[in-house]
Design an enzyme around this catalytic site. Structure first.
Site, short mmCIF file in Angstrom:
data_model
loop_
_atom_site.label_atom_id
_atom_site.label_comp_id
_atom_site.label_asym_id
_atom_site.label_seq_id
_atom_site.Cartn_x
_atom_site.Cartn_y
_atom_site.Cartn_z
N ASP A 17 4.22 4.84 0.36
CA ASP A 17 4.10 4.87 -1.11
C ASP A 17 4.95 5.98 -1.72
O ASP A 17 5.18 7.01 -1.09
CB ASP A 17 2.62 5.06 -1.48
CG ASP A 17 2.34 4.72 -2.93
OD1 ASP A 17 3.17 4.01 -3.56
OD2 ASP A 17 1.29 5.15 -3.45
N ASN A 19 8.02 5.30 -3.68
CA ASN A 19 9.43 4.97 -3.92
C ASN A 19 9.80 5.08 -5.40
O ASN A 19 10.86 5.60 -5.74
CB ASN A 19 9.72 3.52 -3.48
CG ASN A 19 9.55 3.31 -2.00
OD1 ASN A 19 9.37 4.27 -1.26
ND2 ASN A 19 9.61 2.07 -1.56
N GLY A 20 8.92 4.56 -6.25
CA GLY A 20 9.20 4.56 -7.69
C GLY A 20 9.30 5.97 -8.24
O GLY A 20 10.22 6.30 -9.00
N ARG A 21 8.36 6.83 -7.83
CA ARG A 21 8.37 8.21 -8.32
C ARG A 21 9.57 8.99 -7.78
O ARG A 21 10.14 9.84 -8.47
CB ARG A 21 7.06 8.92 -7.93
CG ARG A 21 5.92 8.59 -8.89
CD ARG A 21 4.59 8.92 -8.32
NE ARG A 21 4.16 7.91 -7.36
CZ ARG A 21 3.11 8.03 -6.57
NH1 ARG A 21 2.39 9.13 -6.60
NH2 ARG A 21 2.77 7.04 -5.75
N ARG A 30 13.78 2.17 -10.28
CA ARG A 30 12.81 2.09 -9.18
C ARG A 30 13.40 1.43 -7.94
O ARG A 30 13.08 1.80 -6.81
CB ARG A 30 11.57 1.30 -9.62
CG ARG A 30 10.74 1.99 -10.68
CD ARG A 30 9.57 1.11 -11.11
NE ARG A 30 8.70 0.79 -9.99
CZ ARG A 30 7.71 1.56 -9.55
NH1 ARG A 30 7.46 2.70 -10.14
NH2 ARG A 30 6.97 1.19 -8.53
N HIS A 34 13.26 1.96 -3.68
CA HIS A 34 12.93 1.01 -2.61
C HIS A 34 14.03 0.99 -1.55
O HIS A 34 13.77 0.88 -0.36
CB HIS A 34 12.70 -0.39 -3.19
CG HIS A 34 11.52 -0.46 -4.12
ND1 HIS A 34 10.31 0.14 -3.83
CD2 HIS A 34 11.36 -1.03 -5.35
CE1 HIS A 34 9.46 -0.07 -4.83
NE2 HIS A 34 10.08 -0.77 -5.76
N SER A 63 -0.78 -7.69 -1.59
CA SER A 63 -1.11 -8.90 -2.36
C SER A 63 -1.10 -8.57 -3.86
O SER A 63 -0.72 -9.40 -4.68
CB SER A 63 -2.50 -9.41 -1.98
OG SER A 63 -2.54 -9.73 -0.62
N ARG A 68 3.54 -6.86 -10.22
CA ARG A 68 4.61 -6.02 -10.79
C ARG A 68 5.62 -6.89 -11.55
O ARG A 68 5.64 -8.10 -11.36
CB ARG A 68 5.32 -5.27 -9.65
CG ARG A 68 4.41 -4.24 -9.03
CD ARG A 68 5.15 -3.35 -8.06
NE ARG A 68 4.22 -2.37 -7.50
CZ ARG A 68 4.59 -1.27 -6.88
NH1 ARG A 68 5.86 -1.00 -6.71
NH2 ARG A 68 3.68 -0.44 -6.42
N LEU A 128 7.96 -0.91 21.30
CA LEU A 128 7.07 -0.68 20.15
C LEU A 128 6.62 -2.01 19.53
O LEU A 128 7.42 -2.92 19.31
CB LEU A 128 7.82 0.13 19.09
CG LEU A 128 7.04 0.37 17.79
CD1 LEU A 128 5.99 1.45 18.00
CD2 LEU A 128 7.97 0.74 16.65
N SER A 193 -5.91 1.31 -1.02
CA SER A 193 -5.23 0.20 -1.70
C SER A 193 -5.25 -1.10 -0.87
O SER A 193 -4.20 -1.73 -0.69
CB SER A 193 -3.79 0.59 -2.05
OG SER A 193 -3.78 1.74 -2.87
N GLU A 204 -8.45 7.69 11.64
CA GLU A 204 -8.29 9.00 10.99
C GLU A 204 -7.24 8.82 9.89
O GLU A 204 -6.27 8.08 10.08
CB GLU A 204 -7.78 10.04 12.01
CG GLU A 204 -8.76 10.35 13.12
CD GLU A 204 -10.04 11.00 12.62
OE1 GLU A 204 -9.98 11.73 11.60
OE2 GLU A 204 -11.09 10.78 13.24
C1 IPE Z 1 0.21 0.35 -1.73
O1 IPE Z 1 0.91 1.05 -2.72
C2 IPE Z 1 1.01 -0.79 -1.22
C3 IPE Z 1 2.24 -0.43 -0.49
C4 IPE Z 1 2.62 0.77 -0.19
C5 IPE Z 1 3.03 -1.54 -0.07
P1 IPE Z 1 0.69 0.75 -4.27
O2 IPE Z 1 1.61 1.65 -5.00
O3 IPE Z 1 0.79 -0.70 -4.54
O4 IPE Z 1 -0.83 1.18 -4.47
P2 IPE Z 1 -1.61 1.64 -5.78
O5 IPE Z 1 -1.30 0.65 -6.84
O6 IPE Z 1 -1.11 3.00 -6.13
O7 IPE Z 1 -3.05 1.66 -5.36
C1 IPE Z 2 5.80 1.85 -2.53
O1 IPE Z 2 6.33 2.58 -3.58
C2 IPE Z 2 6.50 0.53 -2.35
C3 IPE Z 2 5.69 -0.64 -2.74
C4 IPE Z 2 4.46 -0.58 -3.16
C5 IPE Z 2 6.32 -1.93 -2.66
P1 IPE Z 2 5.90 2.31 -5.09
O2 IPE Z 2 6.83 1.30 -5.67
O3 IPE Z 2 4.47 2.00 -5.20
O4 IPE Z 2 6.22 3.74 -5.73
P2 IPE Z 2 5.33 4.54 -6.78
O5 IPE Z 2 3.93 4.59 -6.24
O6 IPE Z 2 5.40 3.77 -8.06
O7 IPE Z 2 5.96 5.89 -6.86
MG MG Z 3 2.80 3.14 -5.39
#
Ligand code: IPE
Ligand code: IPE
Ligand code: MG
Length: 243
Positions: A17, A19-21, A30, A34, A63, A68, A128, A193, A204
């Site tokens: 998690d 990538n967007g930030r 964004r 990715h 899911s 988005r 792996l 999530s 853990e």
């Molecule tokens: C969880 O991240 C799903 C993946 C990393 C693929 P999200 O960004 O979708 O989760 P929330 O919305 O913050 O709970």
């Molecule tokens: C995780 O990064 C990738 C997916 C959920 C597909 P995000 O896209 O959720 O990035 P943030 O949480 O918005 O920073």
């Molecule tokens: Mg996220």
């Protein structure tokens, strides 16, 4: 016994998690986050080779991520196509066995074909075990298992009273894959999530503030070190307790 546990290989699962930030912090769209996320996955796969890890499961698309904006979903699917096309042969050469878990019926036909091809090509590999959670949700998985079991009962293949945890496990997307020992979530969020709800009952958790595109071999090694400092009790009393 203790030594045996210390040396046994781990199943590590990662909620990739942030990538967007990561992109927003650089003034980038964004989708650039990715792309950088795929590089982090490649780095992680390299790092795994030097660590006691036999199974790696990565959460690549939930899911719920279908909700988005269409442009972002399309870009993510495009990146997945590109990744499978460009890296499948090298993953195969590395001896990696690929499996994809999730709601396959929600994916485009060409992606389903690519997944089936990747699974088939790598099915006899002994390195792996890489599981990619794609269009995956833990509740959806458990619901599908319930549906499958109910059908088997109605066909008379299973007796309702004979349903036990093993039965449920067999009907999950992860049938045959051991439960994760360690679940890592990047980006500072402290939630799961909808990831591996059944399977992580006794995993853990390590939460790190590092955004996924910045995740490195060092962060992975640190998470494993933290895991080894934990005492897993599975509901029993601890190793230090007096009789
Ligand atoms: C969880 O991240 C799903 C993946 C990393 C693929 P999200 O960004 O979708 O989760 P929330 O919305 O913050 O709970
Ligand atoms: C995780 O990064 C990738 C997916 C959920 C597909 P995000 O896209 O959720 O990035 P943030 O949480 O918005 O920073
Ligand atoms: Mg996220």
């Amino acid at each position: 016994m203790v030594e045996e546990i210390a040396q046994s290989k781990l199943h590590v699962a990662i909620i990739m998690d942030g990538n967007g930030r990561w992109a927003a912090a650089r003034g980038l769209p964004r989708t650039m986050g990715h792309r950088a996320g795929i590089d982090a996955l490649k780095r992680t796969l390299k790092a795994v080779k030097d660590l006691p890890i036999s199974h790696l499961t990565v959460y690549s698309f939930s899911s719920e991520n279908w909700s988005r904006p269409l442009a972002e979903v399309s870009e993510l699917m495009q990146l997945l196509r590109f990744y499978l096309r460009s890296d499948l042969q090298s993953l195969h050469k590395e001896g990696i066995r690929i499996r994809v878990i999730g709601e396959r019926e929600t994916l485009a036909n060409d992606i389903v074909e690519m997944i089936e091809n990747a699974e088939k090509l790598t099915s006899n590999n002994t390195g792996l075990a890489l599981t990619i959670a794609l269009s995956y949700g833990g509740r959806q998985e458990i619901t599908a298992a319930v549906r499958g079991i109910a059908k088997a009962v109605s066909r008379g293949e299973i007796k309702a009273d004979a349903i036990d945890e093993m039965t449920v496990q067999k009907y999950l997307f992860t049938a045959g894959i051991p439960d994760p020992d360690l679940v890592i979530r990047t980006s500072g969020e402290k939630r799961i999530s909808n990831f591996l709800l059944w399977q992580s009952a006794y995993a853990e958790y390590v939460f790190t503030d590092v955004l996924w595109p910045d995740f490195s071999a060092t962060h992975l090694a640190e998470a494993i070190d933290e895991y080894h400092m934990r005492e897993r009790r599975y509901g029993a009393t601890g190793g230090n307790s007096l009789e």
